[in-house]
Structures are given as structure tokens and as C-alpha cells.
Design a protein around this motif. Structure first.
Motif, PDB file in Angstrom:
ATOM      1  N   ALA A 129      30.539 -12.740  24.712  1.00 48.47           N
ATOM      2  CA  ALA A 129      29.714 -12.772  25.920  1.00 48.47           C
ATOM      3  C   ALA A 129      28.823 -14.010  25.918  1.00 48.47           C
ATOM      4  O   ALA A 129      28.243 -14.378  24.886  1.00 48.47           O
ATOM      5  N   LEU A 130      28.710 -14.662  27.075  1.00 45.96           N
ATOM      6  CA  LEU A 130      27.852 -15.840  27.185  1.00 45.96           C
ATOM      7  C   LEU A 130      26.395 -15.509  26.877  1.00 45.96           C
ATOM      8  O   LEU A 130      25.626 -16.377  26.448  1.00 45.96           O
ATOM      9  N   SER A 131      26.026 -14.249  27.070  1.00 44.93           N
ATOM     10  CA  SER A 131      24.649 -13.837  26.793  1.00 44.93           C
ATOM     11  C   SER A 131      24.294 -13.992  25.313  1.00 44.93           C
ATOM     12  O   SER A 131      23.115 -14.018  24.951  1.00 44.93           O
ATOM     13  N   THR A 132      25.323 -14.120  24.458  1.00 45.75           N
ATOM     14  CA  THR A 132      25.094 -14.330  23.024  1.00 45.75           C
ATOM     15  C   THR A 132      24.260 -15.581  22.780  1.00 45.75           C
ATOM     16  O   THR A 132      23.481 -15.651  21.823  1.00 45.75           O
ATOM     17  N   LEU A 133      24.415 -16.570  23.652  1.00 46.68           N
ATOM     18  CA  LEU A 133      23.733 -17.847  23.461  1.00 46.68           C
ATOM     19  C   LEU A 133      22.267 -17.813  23.887  1.00 46.68           C
ATOM     20  O   LEU A 133      21.504 -18.718  23.528  1.00 46.68           O
ATOM     21  N   GLU A 134      21.865 -16.802  24.643  1.00 47.66           N
ATOM     22  CA  GLU A 134      20.511 -16.769  25.192  1.00 47.66           C
ATOM     23  C   GLU A 134      19.439 -16.778  24.108  1.00 47.66           C
ATOM     24  O   GLU A 134      18.402 -17.425  24.252  1.00 47.66           O
ATOM     25  N   ARG A 135      19.669 -16.074  23.017  1.00 49.52           N
ATOM     26  CA  ARG A 135      18.651 -15.981  21.968  1.00 49.52           C
ATOM     27  C   ARG A 135      18.431 -17.310  21.254  1.00 49.52           C
ATOM     28  O   ARG A 135      17.423 -17.502  20.575  1.00 49.52           O
ATOM     29  N   TYR A 136      19.403 -18.236  21.400  1.00 42.26           N
ATOM     30  CA  TYR A 136      19.292 -19.535  20.731  1.00 42.26           C
ATOM     31  C   TYR A 136      18.910 -20.658  21.695  1.00 42.26           C
ATOM     32  O   TYR A 136      18.801 -21.814  21.295  1.00 42.26           O
ATOM     33  N   LYS A 137      18.711 -20.302  22.950  1.00 40.32           N
ATOM     34  CA  LYS A 137      18.411 -21.304  23.966  1.00 40.32           C
ATOM     35  C   LYS A 137      17.005 -21.856  23.764  1.00 40.32           C
ATOM     36  O   LYS A 137      16.080 -21.125  23.408  1.00 40.32           O
ATOM     37  N   ARG A 138      16.840 -23.162  23.983  1.00 40.80           N
ATOM     38  CA  ARG A 138      15.528 -23.786  23.852  1.00 40.80           C
ATOM     39  C   ARG A 138      15.340 -24.794  24.968  1.00 40.80           C
ATOM     40  O   ARG A 138      16.294 -25.426  25.431  1.00 40.80           O
ATOM     41  N   ALA A 139      14.091 -24.946  25.394  1.00 43.53           N
ATOM     42  CA  ALA A 139      13.795 -25.835  26.514  1.00 43.53           C
ATOM     43  C   ALA A 139      13.954 -27.299  26.132  1.00 43.53           C
ATOM     44  O   ALA A 139      14.443 -28.113  26.916  1.00 43.53           O
ATOM     45  N   GLU A 140      13.558 -27.632  24.909  1.00 44.80           N
ATOM     46  CA  GLU A 140      13.626 -29.022  24.479  1.00 44.80           C
ATOM     47  C   GLU A 140      14.879 -29.260  23.643  1.00 44.80           C
ATOM     48  O   GLU A 140      15.508 -28.316  23.155  1.00 44.80           O
ATOM     49  N   ALA A 141      15.231 -30.523  23.492  1.00 41.92           N
ATOM     50  CA  ALA A 141      16.406 -30.877  22.690  1.00 41.92           C
ATOM     51  C   ALA A 141      16.138 -30.604  21.217  1.00 41.92           C
ATOM     52  O   ALA A 141      14.994 -30.582  20.761  1.00 41.92           O
ATOM     53  N   CYS A 142      17.205 -30.395  20.471  1.00 41.81           N
ATOM     54  CA  CYS A 142      17.090 -30.147  19.033  1.00 41.81           C
ATOM     55  C   CYS A 142      16.768 -31.459  18.314  1.00 41.81           C
ATOM     56  O   CYS A 142      17.551 -32.412  18.391  1.00 41.81           O
ATOM     57  N   PRO A 143      15.626 -31.547  17.629  1.00 39.44           N
ATOM     58  CA  PRO A 143      15.250 -32.800  16.954  1.00 39.44           C
ATOM     59  C   PRO A 143      16.285 -33.267  15.939  1.00 39.44           C
ATOM     60  O   PRO A 143      16.475 -34.474  15.756  1.00 39.44           O
ATOM     61  N   TYR A 144      16.946 -32.321  15.280  1.00 37.55           N
ATOM     62  CA  TYR A 144      17.951 -32.701  14.282  1.00 37.55           C
ATOM     63  C   TYR A 144      19.061 -33.523  14.926  1.00 37.55           C
ATOM     64  O   TYR A 144      19.457 -34.577  14.410  1.00 37.55           O
TER      65      TYR A 144
END
Length: 339
Positions: A129-144
Motif C-alpha cells: 500500500a502506498l500509505s506505507t510511505l506516509e510514516r517516512y515522509k518528510r517536508a525537507e530533503a534528506c541531508p544525507y
């Protein structure tokens, strides 16, 4: 004679040394026939604290140890686990590869009557399910990833997330129709990674193929790793990734059935990369236009597009690939830009 590796209660005569030689190592020492030593492939290691037992008479043949590892999950393990990491695939896929390569083959006369039966090593695939990604979503880009030359725009386009609890970048793998096939987690402080359970096998997928369909891309670079594909995208080039130095019939079919009319093969600068390039060329040369572009090894010893971009910048990466483009047939224009 090779020692044996046990896979699913079956012993296979695996040539461990030959498998290891396919990959680039740092501070590697091959002088001891019973023990291969090198810097750890799982983390940033200045000292050779990693070794593989290559003694064919040893009960630990093929097993490895990383004495300085902080993560107990990656302090030791069997050869299949190591190979899964090196090939950038799941444990089940690495086990299947070894079983196919080193298992006994039927006599030629028997081939029409029966095919080799392998143990069912892979997990059953079910849609994610695409909803799986919601918990990992972030507003800013990943610094790494930003620090490794992957732009914020590309991170958003590829729906990259971050697992704060496990301190890992979350890289979704989408099917051609845009559905979610698998999710890769890659630790930011180390090189270790894992895939979500029950996802579609990576051998059946191509990273970025959904973008090819969505934007009707007709020419793209093909690379091994997701981060290399995202680096090329950040440089303004369309790109897909195989997810490791393995090219399967499923991946070939995805390319042939896609809008792509031409691919530009950009290999890693190691033995496995050369083999990967040759496999892709042989698999696709009758179906699609193929070109090659190489990453210079000197003056710095760089292995792949991302390392080159980190050393010289994404603009320099784009320029060097355009300059070193070697078409098999006459091309109409250069590499495909992301529009």
C-alpha cells in the motif's frame, strides 16, 4: 575444488574466491588462501577489520566476520548474506543465484523432458500500500542524500523518505504502472541496507521505470544503484537502475516494453560492472539502440557516477558523460534530458 555452501538444506560447491573477486574492495589482501581480508564493505572502514573464511576444508567456509562493526546484525554471517549485500538484492534472491549457478544441471537430453527444480526460496509477493510511505515522509530533503549530490527536487520526485528510528533513508521502488513494489532502507551512517518483507523481488524490477512511463522517456542512462540514477537525474539526465550488478530477463522485458528507444550504459569501474555492461548489451542489442558512457578512473579513483559527482559536481558528471559517449549506432542528439 570448491568448498560447499548450504542453502535450504542443500550443499552447493560455491567458488567463494571467484565470487568475491567480482567486486571492488578496499585494502584487500588475497595472499592467504584460507582467509580473505579487506576493509568492511558494510561501513566506512579505514582498517581491514573484515575477513571471509576461504578455507575449503573449514566448517565455516564462506562465513565472514566484521570485528569492529557496531551493529550486531552485521558483525558476522554466512556467504549468502554477504553476497546479497554485494549484489544489492534480497537474501532469497542471492540464494537463488547461487543455487542456479552451482547446482547440478540436467543432461542435455533430459532438458526437453524436465527442468531443474529449485527450492522455493523467495517470499510470496503481495502489493504494498502506498500509505506505507506516509510514516517516512518528510517536508525537507534528506541531508544525507543532498550531501551526496541528490537534489531536493529529485528526492521529491522519487518519493524518498527517512526512517528516524532506524536512521535509514527510505527508497521506494515503483512498478511500471506506478504501484509500490518494494521499499529499500539504507542506513546513513553505514552501508548496510534491507528491503521490506513481502515486497516484489528486485530481480523483477527497474528503479525509475515508473518515471519512464509517466514522462514518456525515450532515451535514458542505465546504472547499477538507485543513488547513481538519482545523481544522474540531478544532473538533468533520465536514468534507471537495475539495483545491483545483475540483469535479468524480467528487467530486459521491462525495458523492451517501455517507451525507451535507446539506453546509455554507464557501468561501475570494477569487474562486476564490466560483466553487468556485457550482460545488458547481449540481452538488448537486438531490441533497442545502445550506447556506452564511462566514468574516468583518474585523477581520482572513482567507482561510479555518484562518487564522480561528489568529487567534481553534477555539472562535471553530465559534461564528462556527454564527452565520453560512445554510440553503437549513429545517435540523433545526446543523452535524454529530464523535462
Amino acid at each position: 575444488m570448491s568448498g560447499t555452501i548450504r542453502i535450504h538444506n542443500v550443499d552447493y560447491p560455491v567458488d567463494v574466491r571467484a565470487e568475491l573477486e567480482d567486486y571492488g574492495w578496499t585494502r584487500d589482501n588475497w595472499t592467504n588462501p584460507r582467509r580473505f581480508q579487506a576493509s568492511s564493505p558494510f561501513r566506512y572502514d579505514k582498517n581491514p577489520s573484515f575477513f571471509v573464511d576461504t578455507d575449503e576444508s573449514s566448517e565455516y567456509f564462506g562465513c565472514w566476520s566484521d570485528s569492529a562493526a557496531d551493529d550486531p546484525e552485521w558483525r558476522s554471517g554466512n556467504f549468502t548474506k554477504l553476497l546479497a549485500f554485494l549484489r544489492n538484492e534480497t537474501y532469497a534472491e542471492a540464494a537463488e543465484y547461487l543455487a542456479l549457478k552451482y547446482g547440478e544441471q540436467p543432461e542435455d537430453d533430459a532438458l526437453p523432458l524436465r527442468t531443474k527444480k529449485l527450492p522455493n526460496l523467495a517470499q510470496e509477493y503481495r502489493p504494498i500500500a502506498l500509505s506505507t510511505l506516509e510514516r517516512y515522509k518528510r517536508a525537507e530533503a534528506c541531508p544525507y542524500l543532498t550531501g551526496r549530490c541528490v537534489s531536493a527536487d529529485v528526492q521529491r520526485m522519487m518519493r524518498v523518505g527517512y526512517d528516524a528510528e532506524r536512521k535509514a533513508v527510505v527508497i521506494p521502488w515503483f512498478n511500471a504502472d506506478g504501484t509500490l513494489g518494494n521499499v529499500k532502507f539504507r542506513k546513513v551512517a553505514e552501508k548496510t541496507f534491507w528491503y521490506t518483507k513481502g515486497g516484489r523481488p528486485i530481480r523483477e524490477m527497474l528503479y525509475g521505470i515508473d518515471i519512464v512511463y509517466r514522462r514518456n522517456v525515450t532515451r535514458a542512462c542505465i546504472v547499477e544503484a538507485e543513488i547513481d540514477a538519482m545523481t544522474l537525474m540531478s544532473a538533468g539526465m533520465a536514468a534507471i537502475a537495475t539495483g545491483g550488478a545483475t540483469f535479468t530477463e524480467d528487467k530486459r522485458r521491462l525495458i523492451v516494453q517501455s517507451p525507451l528507444e535507446e539506453i546509455v550504459i554507464v557501468r561501475d569501474n570494477d569487474r562486476a560492472g564490466r560483466r553487468w555492461r556485457n550482460e545488458i548489451y547481449e540481452a538488448l542489442r537486438k531490441d533497442i539502440r545502445i550506447s556506452f558512457a564511462t566514468i574516468p578512473v583518474v585523477p581520482l579513483s572513482v567507482k561510479d557516477p555518484n562518487e564522480y559527482a561528489q568529487a567534481y559536481g553534477v555539472g562535471a558528471l553530465r559534461a564528462v558523460l556527454l564527452r565520453r559517449l560512445r554510440p553503437i549506432a549513429t545517435l540523433r542528439g545526446g543523452l535524454c534530458d529530464m523535462m
